[in-house]
Design an enzyme around this catalytic site. Structure first.
Site: not given
Ligand SMILES: *Cc1c(COP(=O)(O)O)cnc(C)c1O
Length: 392
Positions: A133, A218, A247
């Site tokens: 993802f 990532d 985040k």
């Protein structure tokens, strides 16, 4: 407004793209969230890994307040004190990644990394992993694997392919002289909490080097202490060429960043940009957040608390559990049945947890969660997980 009114209004006016809970949250403190009636919930989602520092951290609140009264917005063409300070701090985190592009979200950092990889290598292709993802805008979506996110949005960006994760042979076959970059999560989050093996990550680095491809890591979910290191890649002694993060970077304020290594070329004025990228407000929040992560040794806390939690979870004796896995405070409990019912039962016991796919319960609590709160979590899980869920 009472809870029912709030829910009614949101259901009436929302775009419709979210499956809404029937729980209204109005306040947070540390690892706790509070509903409109003041009932306390233990947050084991952290907004998908945003609230590593906990909610309403006083140092973040103070930094935001101060900077809001000083200067909120400034395009990156103009240098700024808060941005300069952040650039210096964030590039000191990973030796070899000495430059940074600032943006506003995870998916934007992935988009930037893909653009940098293509402009730098003059190659087009990106190799990603199955179950990956990376976000929902077109480039990031093209690297995201699950068809649930992709279907209905084709054509996606050309040049993307997917290989089995933790499989060196598959990567050997997929990477060639047309590959601009390989992108990987160090622990697959959304895909079900699958940590990479050291052997795999080290082999990936070698294959990329041999074939002139770049390595993008990532760390949007794994970053900023979550796995027991500042970045998860530190577990393996490998330096990527590009590292995406977002985040929890700015303590909950929206922000993304790409850390950039020496192999990245052709980043000249006009190649990329962002109106809000590197704004002083987000930079001030990130400066405070990075200080807090260091001062409170949140990575060390994640390591110790993660081990404590994992040990306790291993002791839960339920025939419904297939596997418990994780690293630091990034934990997955794979069940033999669908987990929607378990997550609902946990919520009834005042625990907010996430799923990762159909069969994995994902725990991403704030790193400031207390040991008492971990015990409370384990107690709730022990009661809930022994009950078999009937698939609807
Ligand atoms: C959340 C996430 C993203 C996307 O971030 P957004 O800020 O939601 O765009 C990308 N990659 C990983 C690994 C993530 O966990």
């Amino acid at each position: 407004m009472n809870s029912n009114e709030i829910i009614e209004i949101e259901n009436k006016y929302t775009s419709g793209t979210y499956a809404k809970q029937s729980l209204v949250i109005v306040r947070g403190q540390g690892a706790s969230l509070f509903d409109a009636d003041g009932k306390e919930y233990l947050d084991c989602s952290s907004g998908h890994g945003v609230a590593n520092l906990g909610h309403a951290h006083p140092k973040i609140a103070e930094a935001i307040y101060k900077q809001a009264n000083t200067l909120i917005t400034l395009f990156e063409s103009f240098p700024n004190d808060q941005r300069a300070m952040l650039m210096k701090k964030i590039t000191a985190l990973v030796p070899g990644l000495d430059r940074v592009f600032l943006c506003n979200s995870g998916t934007e950092s992935v988009e930037a990394a893909f653009k940098f990889a293509r402009i730098s290598t003059g190659r087009k292709n990106i190799v990603a992993a199955m179950r990956a993802f990376h976000g929902r805008t077109y480039g990031a979506l093209s690297a995201t694997f699950n068809k649930k996110y992709r279907e209905g949005f084709e054509p996606l960006v050309p040049g993307f392919s997917h290989v089995a994760y933790n499989n060196i042979e598959a990567l050997e076959k997929a990477v060639n002289e047309e590959t601009a970059a390989v992108i990987l999560e160090v622990v697959q989050g959304e895909g079900g909490v699958y940590p990479a093996t050291a052997e795999y990550i080290q082999a990936v680095r070698k294959i990329c080097d041999e074939r002139g491809a770049l390595l993008i890591v990532d760390e949007i979910q794994t970053g900023f202490g979550r796995t027991g290191k500042f970045f998860a890649i530190e577990h393996f002694g490998v330096t990527p060429d590009l590292l995406t993060c977002a985040k929890s970077l700015a303590g909950g304020v929206p922000m993304g960043a790409v850390l950039i290594g020496k192999n990245i070329k052709n980043l000249v004025p006009g190649v990329h940009g962002s109106t809000f990228g590197g704004n002083p407000l987000s930079c001030a929040a990130a400066n405070a957040a990075l200080d807090v992560i260091k001062e409170e040794d949140l990575a060390g806390q994640a390591e110790a608390k993660g081990k404590y939690l994992l040990d306790k979870l291993m002791e839960i004796n339920s025939p419904n559990i297939r596997e418990v896995r994780g690293i630091g405070l990034m934990v997955g409990i794979e069940m033999k049945q669908k987990v929607a019912g378990y997550i609902k039962s946990l919520q009834e016991k005042k625990i907010i947890a996430l799923n990762a796919g159909m069969t994995v319960i994902r725990l991403l609590p704030p790193l400031v969660i207390t040991y008492e709160q971990i015990d409370q979590l384990v107690e709730a899980l022990t009661e809930v997980l022994v009950v078999e869920q009937k698939d609807e």
